[in-house]
Design an enzyme around this catalytic site. Structure first.
Site, PDB file in Angstrom:
ATOM      1  N   ASP A   1     -17.908 -25.262   3.875  1.00  0.00           N
ATOM      2  CA  ASP A   1     -16.976 -25.687   4.640  1.00  0.00           C
ATOM      3  C   ASP A   1     -17.154 -26.403   6.092  1.00  0.00           C
ATOM      4  O   ASP A   1     -18.102 -25.582   6.922  1.00  0.00           O
ATOM      5  CB  ASP A   1     -15.999 -24.425   4.870  1.00  0.00           C
ATOM      6  CG  ASP A   1     -14.696 -24.932   5.441  1.00  0.00           C
ATOM      7  OD1 ASP A   1     -14.386 -25.996   5.795  1.00  0.00           O
ATOM      8  OD2 ASP A   1     -13.729 -23.987   5.436  1.00  0.00           O
TER       9      ASP A   1
ATOM     10  N   GLY B   1     -11.407 -33.944   2.728  1.00  0.00           N
ATOM     11  CA  GLY B   1     -11.425 -35.334   2.337  1.00  0.00           C
ATOM     12  C   GLY B   1     -11.856 -36.456   3.364  1.00  0.00           C
ATOM     13  O   GLY B   1     -11.679 -37.518   3.163  1.00  0.00           O
TER      14      GLY B   1
ATOM     15  N   ASP C   1      -5.869 -28.175   4.280  1.00  0.00           N
ATOM     16  CA  ASP C   1      -5.381 -26.859   3.844  1.00  0.00           C
ATOM     17  C   ASP C   1      -3.956 -27.131   3.136  1.00  0.00           C
ATOM     18  O   ASP C   1      -3.045 -27.323   3.686  1.00  0.00           O
ATOM     19  CB  ASP C   1      -5.551 -25.874   4.736  1.00  0.00           C
ATOM     20  CG  ASP C   1      -6.952 -25.559   5.065  1.00  0.00           C
ATOM     21  OD1 ASP C   1      -7.839 -26.545   4.788  1.00  0.00           O
ATOM     22  OD2 ASP C   1      -7.065 -24.429   5.613  1.00  0.00           O
TER      23      ASP C   1
HETATM   24  C1  GLA Z   1     -10.861 -23.818   6.135  1.00  0.00           C
HETATM   25  C2  GLA Z   1     -10.672 -24.052   4.572  1.00  0.00           C
HETATM   26  C3  GLA Z   1      -9.985 -22.662   3.796  1.00  0.00           C
HETATM   27  C4  GLA Z   1     -10.368 -21.515   4.180  1.00  0.00           C
HETATM   28  C5  GLA Z   1     -10.771 -21.389   5.753  1.00  0.00           C
HETATM   29  C6  GLA Z   1     -11.606 -20.155   5.884  1.00  0.00           C
HETATM   30  O1  GLA Z   1      -9.632 -23.806   6.479  1.00  0.00           O
HETATM   31  O2  GLA Z   1     -10.069 -25.321   4.385  1.00  0.00           O
HETATM   32  O3  GLA Z   1      -9.825 -23.053   2.609  1.00  0.00           O
HETATM   33  O4  GLA Z   1     -11.636 -21.648   3.715  1.00  0.00           O
HETATM   34  O5  GLA Z   1     -11.449 -22.558   6.126  1.00  0.00           O
HETATM   35  O6  GLA Z   1     -11.676 -19.974   7.439  1.00  0.00           O
END
Ligand code: GLA
Length: 393
Positions: free
Chosen positions: A144, A193, A214
């Site tokens: 991430d 993305g 998200d």
């Molecule tokens: C981001 C990701 C989520 C999750 C959080 C965790 O927002 O997009 O899916 O993994 O971090 O902190």
């Protein structure tokens, strides 16, 4: 037409590294801790999720990965090795437990120094971390972007091309580190993305990549994401999938019809099916939606050809997806906010490739053969609901 599609899919397949094809030949299925537990997840929650994945029938329906999201991380030890925090006393034992249930296990990190929840990331420790995940027995990594975005901006202020190159390099670095471990580990890119991830994610070893911000556990967020995927089908296929984010079926206030739309849309999109609900409170309705084998079979269709919009009206959209056996999956979405039901909808079979305006249909939510249906037939779809059909000539 079918031949062309098969050929295109075969080409996409051939251009990927062999390992990627085998790792995610169909969209990954599983469960992830974030959407329900967020920062509270513990070792006990993961064990319980694995138990319930088996007893609820989720595993038998095809869900395999039990993925720990953010907030498992501890500090680094004197040698720079990542440790766990007090919520996860023994990762190796946890992975062994999940494996003993016939399941696989996933972990989470960031290319930046901090994860999105501000825990320790992999920045400067990529190989070391990959080795640790492999030694613990992990099978899947969600990586991430989080704090790496700031490093990109600070390193190349206002130079977006250079920033994007840094991002690609960071994902490549972790991909290479995973490959070096010798353990097959699904690589899931999470950077919302940016820079049209779908254009380059396969080339940095991504098996799946987020295409949007998200998801939230409500109909508006879910359907906005789903509909935004129109035109994306050419970027995904066996081994490499567009990821419109994890499922919210069973979370928030989505009702039965909205959950049906969610599962229908994700299956039409050949999206990874990563459930995110709390299994300890899963009711029969949610369970039956998540485990509908006929719907899952569309998601997991071997051709791996993501569906696309074939027709859009003001409050209705129709999506179609070609399947390996020559049939077509068709989904009709009632997007109307105000009206309770929509009646008399045409299925626009012509636009879905059935030029005679007729096809043999099976209703995948009702588990019912409908015989020959025609464009002139009347379909009734509840507000925010969907119909999903498998059509043959
Ligand atoms: C981001 C990701 C989520 C999750 C959080 C965790 O927002 O997009 O899916 O993994 O971090 O902190």
């Amino acid at each position: 037409m079918r031949r062309c599609l098969l050929f295109a899919a075969a080409l996409a397949f051939a251009s990927l590294p062999a390992a990627a094809q085998q790792l995610a030949a169909t969209p990954p299925m599983g469960w992830n801790s974030w959407n329900w537990f967020a920062g509270k997840v513990t070792d006990a929650d993961i064990r319980k999720a694995a138990d319930l994945m088996v007893s609820s029938g989720m595993r038998d329906a095809g869900y395999v990965y039990v993925n720990i999201d953010d907030t498992w991380e501890g500090k680094r030890d004197a040698n720079g090795n990542i440790t766990t925090n007090e919520k996860f006393p023994d990762m190796k034992a946890l992975a062994d437990y999940v494996h003993s249930k016939g399941l696989k296990i996933g972990i989470y990190s960031s290319p930046g120094p901090r994860t999105c929840a501000r825990y320790e990331g992999s920045y400067g420790h990529e190989e070391q971390d990959a080795k640790t995940y492999a030694a613990w027995g992990f099978d899947y990594l969600k990586y991430d972007l989080c704090s790496f975005g700031k490093i990109m901006r600070d390193t190349h202020p206002n130079d977006f091309a250079a920033q994007n190159q840094m991002m690609r390099d960071a994902y490549t670095k972790m991909h290479n580190a995973l490959v070096k471990t010798g353990r097959p580990i699904v690589f899931s890119l999470c950077q919302y993305g940016f820079d049209q991830s779908w254009q380059w994610a396969p080339s940095v070893g991504g098996n799946l990549w987020r295409t949007t911000d998200d998801i939230r556990a409500n109909y508006d967020s879910m359907i906005l994401i789903g509909l935004s995927q129109a035109g994306m089908s050419k970027f995904s296929g066996p081994g490499h999938w567009n990821d419109p984010d994890m499922l919210e079926v069973g979370n928030g206030k989505m009702n039965h019809d909205e959950n049906i739309s969610h599962m229908t849309m994700w299956s039409m999109l050949a999206a990874p099916l990563i459930a995110g609900n709390n299994f300890t409170e899963m009711n029969d309705d949610v369970r039956s939606i998540l485990t509908n084998k006929e719907v899952i079979a569309i998601d997991q269709d071997k051709l791996g050809h993501q569906g696309d919009r074939v027709w859009a009206g003001e409050e209705t959209e129709i999506w179609a997806r070609p399947l390996a056996d020559g049939s077509v999956a068709l989904a009709v979405f009632n997007l109307a906010n105000n009206r309770s039901t929509m009646r008399g909808l045409s299925l626009h079979l012509h636009e879905a490739g059935f030029t005679g305006g007729a096809a043999h249909a099976r209703d995948l939510w009702e588990h019912k053969d409908l015989g020959l249906i025609k464009d002139t037939d009347v379909f009734t779809i509840p507000r925010h609901g969907a119909v999903m059909l498998k059509l043959t000539k």
